[in-house]
Design a protein around this motif. Sequence first.
Motif, PDB file in Angstrom:
ATOM      1  N   LEU A 145       0.841  -1.208   0.000  1.00 33.50           N
ATOM      2  CA  LEU A 145       0.000   0.000   0.000  1.00 33.50           C
ATOM      3  C   LEU A 145       0.866   1.244   0.000  1.00 33.50           C
ATOM      4  CD1 LEU A 145      -2.557   1.804   0.599  1.00 33.50           C
ATOM      5  CD2 LEU A 145      -2.096   1.310   3.023  1.00 33.50           C
ATOM      6  N   GLN A 146       1.878   1.284   0.861  1.00 35.78           N
ATOM      7  CA  GLN A 146       2.726   2.470   0.957  1.00 35.78           C
ATOM      8  C   GLN A 146       3.521   2.689  -0.332  1.00 35.78           C
ATOM      9  OE1 GLN A 146       4.732   1.398   4.611  1.00 35.78           O
ATOM     10  NE2 GLN A 146       3.359   2.656   5.841  1.00 35.78           N
ATOM     11  N   TRP A 147       4.011   1.615  -0.936  1.00 40.13           N
ATOM     12  CA  TRP A 147       4.700   1.732  -2.216  1.00 40.13           C
ATOM     13  C   TRP A 147       3.740   2.250  -3.279  1.00 40.13           C
ATOM     14  CZ3 TRP A 147       9.532  -0.431  -4.373  1.00 40.13           C
ATOM     15  CH2 TRP A 147      10.494  -0.654  -3.386  1.00 40.13           C
ATOM     16  N   ALA A 148       2.519   1.733  -3.283  1.00 44.32           N
ATOM     17  CA  ALA A 148       1.534   2.155  -4.280  1.00 44.32           C
ATOM     18  C   ALA A 148       1.235   3.645  -4.135  1.00 44.32           C
ATOM     19  CB  ALA A 148       0.253   1.332  -4.145  1.00 44.32           C
ATOM     20  N   GLN A 149       1.013   4.107  -2.907  1.00 43.28           N
ATOM     21  CA  GLN A 149       0.740   5.522  -2.692  1.00 43.28           C
ATOM     22  C   GLN A 149       1.935   6.380  -3.103  1.00 43.28           C
ATOM     23  OE1 GLN A 149      -1.377   5.013   1.544  1.00 43.28           O
ATOM     24  NE2 GLN A 149      -1.651   7.029   0.679  1.00 43.28           N
ATOM     25  N   ARG A 150       3.122   5.927  -2.744  1.00 39.74           N
ATOM     26  CA  ARG A 150       4.330   6.698  -3.070  1.00 39.74           C
ATOM     27  C   ARG A 150       4.499   6.841  -4.576  1.00 39.74           C
ATOM     28  NH1 ARG A 150      10.540   5.199  -1.141  1.00 39.74           N
ATOM     29  NH2 ARG A 150      11.585   6.922  -2.231  1.00 39.74           N
ATOM     30  N   PHE A 151       4.230   5.790  -5.319  1.00 36.16           N
ATOM     31  CA  PHE A 151       4.497   5.815  -6.747  1.00 36.16           C
ATOM     32  C   PHE A 151       3.252   6.082  -7.590  1.00 36.16           C
ATOM     33  CE2 PHE A 151       8.195   3.576  -5.013  1.00 36.16           C
ATOM     34  CZ  PHE A 151       9.182   4.409  -5.512  1.00 36.16           C
ATOM     35  N   GLY A 152       2.257   6.715  -6.973  1.00 39.74           N
ATOM     36  CA  GLY A 152       1.225   7.347  -7.775  1.00 39.74           C
ATOM     37  C   GLY A 152      -0.173   6.804  -7.727  1.00 39.74           C
TER      38      GLY A 152
END
Length: 549
Positions: A145-152
Amino acid sequence: MTQLDAARRGIASDEMRRVAQRENVTAEFVRDEVARGRLVIPANTRHLAGSGGQTVSSTNGTGGATVYPTTATGHPGGSVRSRYWVNQTADQRWRVISDPEHLRGVRAPKRLDPTGIGRMITTKINANIGASPVSSGTQAEVEKLQWAQRFGADTLMDLSTGGTLQECRQAIIDHSTIPIGTVPIYSMIVGRRIEDLTYDVILKEIERQAQQGVDYFTIHAGVLREHLPLIKNRITGVVSRGGSLLAKWMIVHNKQNPMYELFDEISAIMREYDVTYSLGDGLRPGCTADASDPAQLAELHTLGELVQRARAAGVQAMVEGPGHVPLDQIAFNMQLQQRVCDDAPFYVLGPLVTDVFPGYDHITSAIGATEAARAGAAMLCYVTPKEHVGLPKAQDVKDGCIAYKIAAHAGDIARGIPGARDWDDDLSRARAALNWPKQFELAFDGETARALHDEDLEVDTDFCAMCGHDWCSMRLSKEIEAFASGKDPSFQPAQKVSRSPGVSDGGQALLEQRAHSLPVREGKHACHSDLAADAHVARTIQEDALARG
């Protein structure tokens, strides 16, 4: 009162105002688009409050005083007209995500920051994650989730089919500032066969997930019993998990789709928590040969009917779209959906434009997604390199998100969203000025761009390692007095030559990964021209490296 109810009464809610701020439009425009059904704001009242799945005393759990960020944020240094939320860099996003005080919930670490989805505003992207019976768990999914939010990612779907589903779902909601969607039927069949699914189980699970704070549900209510004979000649049959489960249920019981039969009861639950429908395309094509076939189009017409029934119940609705479509059919599919579904936002998976590149389907599908965005898709569901072959890991989530950020942004430029291209123009001015630090500040993933630059040349100067000094076209253009190229005073580097500030930990990890795959000599890759006295020596080095590689 739902967002749709408020809009129909002429009220611009706090959430509509926040969406307007993020989209560079007026609150009245957002209100009218929501009332029209052309824009949805998936915003469960419990996620808005960050309630940790618990009852809240008011819509936002803060005594009626909703507090969202007060300034619009676009790319670094962007002008007022170009401050789009979707145009932030990964670094900007990460600073917000990792700030423990940003959008704190009443009982959860985070609460929802409202997002608008509709073709009259910027194109959104969705990331799919989820534990499977084979792999992953709650902690790994929160990391994704955090990676997804960070990368858009603008929204995220938890598609878990294994592990502790309820715990994992709640953790994802509680750590997310973006809308979270689910496919409730997955949880309905944990511990039971699909043929044992009952109406009571369906309604209880939908209410349980609404109470947790899920913002939108994929409900495959458009797959009807009479559609099933249309599938018999398909190469790939029914590729939607929800669609295939319901197809089996209908065949076993010789009854109509229970989601269709219970649609009004489901709508009543969703209205209570202001959950948005994502009307699932259970008969979407699973290969290009099956695209735009009678089964897909029959279901689409049923989805058009369900859009109207949802709106009549005071529930927002968007429609999910096809997954594999040849490039020449994509615009047709977008336009047909707009007509049949009365302009409900279209949320498309891909589409993939060819079937023969497993392992690279984030690229295959991003090509189709770009055309879909240009032709009016409101949201693009990402595809990762693991599509068709396995469960995505964090790096796959990053790769999928970036591929789809490219597609969505290219679509916004092609559609003429005012100010969308300003980000590109600013980076181009920095590039023309040979201002490397500014380029990396403006780049969506500046960490990766800086690492790849420094892999070759750890000095920021007026050329790069691709051309060298004498062959650098940007340097030559900047030196030609009659050209405007590279002369914008606000984009000039502080000095012509400076030592690189170095790469981040993430950039260093990338370089180490690349070093294992490319031969290295004297700390640099052996194909670099600065190791060779002339072309003949360079060829000898390359041939030797390849022989040993």
